[in-house]
Design a protein around this motif. Structure first.
Motif, mmCIF file in Angstrom:
data_model
loop_
_atom_site.group_PDB
_atom_site.id
_atom_site.type_symbol
_atom_site.label_atom_id
_atom_site.label_comp_id
_atom_site.label_asym_id
_atom_site.label_seq_id
_atom_site.Cartn_x
_atom_site.Cartn_y
_atom_site.Cartn_z
ATOM 1 N N PHE A 231 61.368 -45.555 1.604
ATOM 2 C CA PHE A 231 61.907 -44.451 2.388
ATOM 3 C C PHE A 231 62.547 -43.401 1.485
ATOM 4 N N TYR A 232 63.265 -43.842 0.456
ATOM 5 C CA TYR A 232 63.920 -42.888 -0.441
ATOM 6 C C TYR A 232 62.877 -42.024 -1.162
ATOM 7 N N ARG A 233 61.817 -42.661 -1.657
ATOM 8 C CA ARG A 233 60.784 -41.918 -2.387
ATOM 9 C C ARG A 233 60.065 -40.940 -1.469
ATOM 10 N N SER A 234 59.806 -41.358 -0.237
ATOM 11 C CA SER A 234 59.160 -40.449 0.715
ATOM 12 C C SER A 234 60.054 -39.248 0.998
ATOM 13 N N GLY A 235 61.343 -39.479 1.178
ATOM 14 C CA GLY A 235 62.261 -38.380 1.429
ATOM 15 C C GLY A 235 62.451 -37.462 0.234
ATOM 16 N N SER A 236 62.148 -37.958 -0.968
ATOM 17 C CA SER A 236 62.334 -37.171 -2.188
ATOM 18 C C SER A 236 61.162 -36.246 -2.481
ATOM 19 N N LEU A 237 60.008 -36.484 -1.870
ATOM 20 C CA LEU A 237 58.791 -35.778 -2.265
ATOM 21 C C LEU A 237 58.303 -34.784 -1.219
ATOM 22 N N VAL A 238 59.087 -34.564 -0.174
ATOM 23 C CA VAL A 238 58.605 -33.750 0.947
ATOM 24 C C VAL A 238 59.052 -32.306 0.804
ATOM 25 N N PHE A 239 58.072 -31.405 0.699
ATOM 26 C CA PHE A 239 58.303 -29.972 0.818
ATOM 27 C C PHE A 239 57.541 -29.487 2.045
ATOM 28 N N GLY A 240 58.123 -28.573 2.787
ATOM 29 C CA GLY A 240 57.347 -27.939 3.843
ATOM 30 C C GLY A 240 57.553 -28.470 5.232
ATOM 31 N N GLY A 241 58.549 -29.278 5.494
ATOM 32 C CA GLY A 241 58.823 -29.702 6.861
ATOM 33 C C GLY A 241 58.552 -31.160 7.110
ATOM 34 N N GLY A 242 59.068 -31.634 8.233
ATOM 35 C CA GLY A 242 59.034 -33.061 8.538
ATOM 36 C C GLY A 242 57.652 -33.639 8.736
ATOM 37 N N HIS A 243 56.691 -32.824 9.236
ATOM 38 C CA HIS A 243 55.360 -33.373 9.476
ATOM 39 C C HIS A 243 54.713 -33.876 8.186
ATOM 40 N N VAL A 244 55.110 -33.285 7.077
ATOM 41 C CA VAL A 244 54.498 -33.651 5.802
ATOM 42 C C VAL A 244 54.888 -35.065 5.377
ATOM 43 N N VAL A 245 55.997 -35.597 5.899
ATOM 44 C CA VAL A 245 56.420 -36.940 5.512
ATOM 45 C C VAL A 245 55.536 -38.018 6.142
ATOM 46 N N LEU A 246 54.781 -37.663 7.180
ATOM 47 C CA LEU A 246 53.968 -38.650 7.893
ATOM 48 C C LEU A 246 52.989 -39.396 6.990
ATOM 49 N N PRO A 247 52.136 -38.685 6.210
ATOM 50 C CA PRO A 247 51.197 -39.441 5.375
ATOM 51 C C PRO A 247 51.878 -40.286 4.307
ATOM 52 N N LEU A 248 53.017 -39.826 3.789
ATOM 53 C CA LEU A 248 53.719 -40.624 2.788
ATOM 54 C C LEU A 248 54.236 -41.922 3.393
ATOM 55 N N LEU A 249 54.815 -41.836 4.575
ATOM 56 C CA LEU A 249 55.336 -43.037 5.233
ATOM 57 C C LEU A 249 54.206 -43.972 5.654
ATOM 58 N N GLU A 250 53.112 -43.403 6.124
ATOM 59 C CA GLU A 250 52.005 -44.260 6.546
ATOM 60 C C GLU A 250 51.435 -45.029 5.356
#
Length: 395
Positions: A231-250
């Motif tokens: 979760f920490y790594r996913s939150g660290s790599l997201v630029f451009g809004g919350g939708h972009v975190v979806l593929p990282l978390l999946e």
């Protein structure tokens, strides 16, 4: 403006931010509009120039921009404690709602539901839209396109806990070399009530967690450390809004078997239907993995990078915006993030969603509704669920 750290000011921040957390639908851009209306126009806590500077800083950093703006406003009003209170008020309503949904949905068998296939296809359309927008802004020239391509290739072929961090570090070095002559920003300076020493500690902690958590994960094999790291790594790599975190978390949780594809997409649909930041989707995933305790741990882990970055960058922002070396390195990092997201978009989102020609056709319809007709995301989610159910019965 000097912060006013009193019980009354903190209570006021909590009440107002909680009300915004209960009513702010529509994603990060809409959230910034709500903030402007409440904090700038109505309450006059900050002026237009300071608000614009704060938004610029949060767009410059990875993480959920609207949440970081809320933290910054709280800091201006009542110091670091005010930032924490502002964050809790804006985020907690959707965190609690998604934890409750996670605990309820595990009581039902959703494995073969047609609406879930529809939500998978919604994810294809929404994430594709987000990535296209990011690529246009963050990879406008051949050098940055090349960085994105290399990042895509490495993270697609070498899927490990270290590959993303390694790619980010190499991209920062490449950006430093290629773009170190970028002009600075000469806009007027603004001041936040945080010392540079405190800011340096926060930035040091951000990078320490990013580098050391994957190492601790491999050494200890502890589930809670692995979960916190993902979760920490996913939150660290997201630029451009919350939708972009979806593929990282999946990518972090579905192939590993921690969360089923069906449960993942069910939570994604629920996250679209609640107010507040989409990053609170992590609370749902954490609750699916390990109950309400997991939901709270996941929320802490995914928002911690954003918190450390905004508190760390505030006292240095005037220098950062004028430092060509820093700007160049971040240009390289931003380009690499585009490649990482395209890689994660292909696997597992595309490979688990587009299984037949009808799936591709439906994805194209949903993408057009979102991009060309500019319908809100919740309409796309509802259409996807209904369409998936219809397709499952007809075909």
């Amino acid at each position: 403006m000097k912060p006013e750290i009193t019980f009354q000011s903190l209570l006021q921040i909590l009440i107002i931010s909680t009300r915004l957390g209960l009513t702010s639908f529509g994603g990060p851009i809409a959230h910034l509009g709500y903030f402007h209306d409440e904090y700038v126009r109505r309450r006059k806590w900050i002026d237009e120039k300071t608000y614009a500077d704060l938004v610029a800083l949060c767009q410059f950093l990875p993480g959920p921009a609207s949440s970081q703006v809320g933290i910054g406003i709280g800091v201006l009003r009542a110091g670091t404690l005010g930032g924490i209170i502002s964050f809790i008020g804006f985020t907690l309503p959707s965190v609690l709602a998604l934890i409750i949904f996670a605990l309820v949905v595990q009581s039902f068998d959703v494995a073969n539901a047609g609406w879930l296939q529809g939500l998978k296809i919604v994810a294809v359309a929404v994430v594709a839209h987000a990535i296209i927008g990011m690529a246009k802004n963050l990879t406008p020239d051949l050098q940055r396109k090349a960085i994105a391509l290399i990042a895509l290739t490495i993270t697609l072929l070498w899927q490990s806990t270290f590959s993303q961090v390694g790619v980010i570090l190499l991209a920062g070095l490449a950006g430093f070399i290629l773009f170190k002559q970028q002009p600075g920003d000469d806009k007027q300076s603004f001041v936040f009530p945080i010392s540079k020493r405190f800011g340096a500690i926060c930035l040091t902690l951000f990078f320490a967690f990013l580098i050391l958590l994957p190492i601790a994960r491999d050494i200890t094999q502890a589930n809670w450390i692995a979960m916190f790291d993902s979760f920490y790594r996913s939150g660290s790599l997201v630029f451009g809004g919350g939708h972009v975190v979806l593929p990282l978390l999946e990518r972090e949780f579905v192939p590993t078997g921690w969360v089923s594809e069906e449960a993942f997409l069910a939570g994604y649909g629920a996250a679209q239907a609640v107010p507040g930041p989409l990053f609170t989707f992590a609370a749902y995933l954490g609750a699916v993995i390990n109950g309400w305790q997991g939901g709270l741990l996941a929320s802490l882990a995914i928002f911690l990078p954003a918190f450390l970055l905004i508190l760390g960058a505030l006292p240095f922002w005037n220098q950062l915006r004028q430092n060509a070396t820093i700007k160049g390195a971040l240009m390289g990092v931003n380009a690499a993030v585009v490649g990482i997201l395209i890689s994660a978009f292909y696997f597992p989102i595309w490979t688990s969603s587009i299984m037949a020609p009808v799936d591709f056709a439906f994805a194209a319809i949903l993408f057009s509704m979102l991009v060309y007709w500019k319908l809100p995301p919740w309409v796309i989610v509802l259409t996807g669920a209904i369409g998936g159910t219809f397709i499952s019965y007809v075909l």
